[in-house]
Design a protein around this motif. Structure first.
Motif, mmCIF file in Angstrom:
data_model
loop_
_atom_site.group_PDB
_atom_site.id
_atom_site.type_symbol
_atom_site.label_atom_id
_atom_site.label_comp_id
_atom_site.label_asym_id
_atom_site.label_seq_id
_atom_site.Cartn_x
_atom_site.Cartn_y
_atom_site.Cartn_z
ATOM 1 N N GLY A 98 0.802 -1.213 0.000
ATOM 2 C CA GLY A 98 0.000 0.000 0.000
ATOM 3 C C GLY A 98 0.834 1.261 0.000
ATOM 4 O O GLY A 98 2.068 1.221 -0.015
ATOM 5 N N VAL A 99 0.117 2.395 0.022
ATOM 6 C CA VAL A 99 0.748 3.716 0.050
ATOM 7 C C VAL A 99 0.185 4.492 1.234
ATOM 8 O O VAL A 99 -1.021 4.776 1.302
ATOM 9 N N GLN A 113 1.353 4.554 -12.318
ATOM 10 C CA GLN A 113 0.877 3.171 -12.346
ATOM 11 C C GLN A 113 0.855 2.529 -10.971
ATOM 12 O O GLN A 113 0.896 1.305 -10.845
ATOM 13 N N PHE A 114 0.764 3.338 -9.906
ATOM 14 C CA PHE A 114 0.900 2.771 -8.564
ATOM 15 C C PHE A 114 -0.147 1.702 -8.280
ATOM 16 O O PHE A 114 0.135 0.724 -7.580
ATOM 17 N N GLU A 115 -1.355 1.874 -8.808
ATOM 18 C CA GLU A 115 -2.383 0.863 -8.564
ATOM 19 C C GLU A 115 -1.992 -0.482 -9.163
ATOM 20 O O GLU A 115 -2.219 -1.532 -8.551
ATOM 21 N N GLN A 116 -1.406 -0.443 -10.335
ATOM 22 C CA GLN A 116 -0.981 -1.684 -10.978
ATOM 23 C C GLN A 116 0.177 -2.320 -10.222
ATOM 24 O O GLN A 116 0.277 -3.549 -10.135
ATOM 25 N N VAL A 117 1.054 -1.484 -9.676
ATOM 26 C CA VAL A 117 2.164 -1.999 -8.869
ATOM 27 C C VAL A 117 1.614 -2.741 -7.650
ATOM 28 O O VAL A 117 2.022 -3.871 -7.348
ATOM 29 N N LEU A 118 0.682 -2.113 -6.951
ATOM 30 C CA LEU A 118 0.108 -2.745 -5.762
ATOM 31 C C LEU A 118 -0.663 -4.003 -6.131
ATOM 32 O O LEU A 118 -0.580 -5.021 -5.436
ATOM 33 N N LEU A 178 -9.337 -0.935 -4.756
ATOM 34 C CA LEU A 178 -8.514 -2.088 -5.114
ATOM 35 C C LEU A 178 -8.762 -3.246 -4.151
ATOM 36 O O LEU A 178 -8.899 -4.406 -4.577
ATOM 37 N N ALA A 179 -8.830 -2.954 -2.864
ATOM 38 C CA ALA A 179 -9.099 -4.004 -1.875
ATOM 39 C C ALA A 179 -10.447 -4.658 -2.133
ATOM 40 O O ALA A 179 -10.586 -5.885 -2.018
#
Length: 263
Positions: free
Chosen positions: A61-62, A73-78, A117-118
């Protein structure tokens, strides 16, 4: 015992991590959840878990402090990190208006992305909140029945706030803050009303070293081996046995994070 919040990727653990892990195991800590606070730290947390399979687990997470600095692209990374079985929750995520290291606007945007995302991945949320309760809850409210479990990590608020968190169905992480008779009085009062079936325990190491450690450690660095001090203080407040706090909090952690393979 299961420590559901440790920052083992912090550079204060660089020199002696194997010793830190060994001391935790000797103190009765059966598993630890390593906190991911941004893209890089979440990746590092997963790498650490792969060195200690079936003992270390992690979140991806962030933290709100890092919301200004996320990649496009942080969502894709997570999401990619969350595909690994070591990753047990999305977070640490939330809102922190106490310091505003990131703008409130970016905090809310990045938080909402992670909550969504969760829900999409059907994973628990590992949540942070400081001086932002109304905005935090307004973002979470539509997802209360869409996310399997929500954990109010490092809860330090009062009884009235605890009641709202419990009404939302959350589990509550208690740290060494409860061992501070000066700063932690409101939390101590709140813990009296925290049902054992919602209790989780954590150190948030290297932060929040319990004030009750005697003799005082030479280093100010907290570590998971000190989790028993948190348990002892909770047991004292709840007027029950240490064994019951350990049993109930462990059962909760196993259920919330899916840690059935913990020995």
């Amino acid at each position: 015992m299961i420590d559901i919040g440790v920052n083992l990727t912090n550079n204060r653990f660089l020199k002696d991590l194997p010793d830190v892990v060994a001391r935790a195991q000797s103190s009765g800590v059966k598993a630890q959840l390593v906190t991911g606070t941004n893209e890089a730290e979440s990746t590092a947390a997963l790498s650490l878990c792969q060195q200690y399979p079936t003992y270390l687990y992690s979140t991806a997470g962030v933290h709100p402090h890092d919301a200004d600095n996320v990649s496009q692209q942080f969502e894709q990374v997570l999401k990619g990190l969350a595909q690994n079985t070591c990753v047990k929750a999305i977070g640490e995520c939330g809102l922190d208006y106490n310091r505003n290291f990131s703008t409130p606007e970016n905090q809310r945007r990045v938080f909402e992305c992670q909550v969504n995302l969760a829900a999409d991945l059907s994973m628990p949320l590992f949540l942070h909140q400081r001086d932002a309760f109304d905005d935090w809850m307004s973002i979470l409210q539509p997802y209360l029945n869409k996310v399997p479990n929500m954990v109010s990590h490092c809860f330090t608020d009062d009884t009235a706030t605890l009641e709202k968190v419990l009404d939302a169905g959350m589990f509550v992480g208690i740290t060494g803050w409860v061992c501070d008779d000066k700063r932690g009085q409101a939390l101590q009062d709140a813990v009296k009303y925290l049902p054992l079936d919602r209790l989780l325990i954590e150190t948030d190491a290297p932060y929040l070293t319990p004030k009750t450690i005697r003799p005082r450690p030479k280093s100010s660095r907290n570590e998971p081996a000190y989790l028993p001090y948190v348990v002892e203080k909770i047991a004292q407040i709840k007027q029950c046995s240490v064994e019951e706090i350990i049993t109930r909090s462990t059962e909760n952690a196993v259920r919330v994070f899916g840690l059935e393979d913990v020995g």
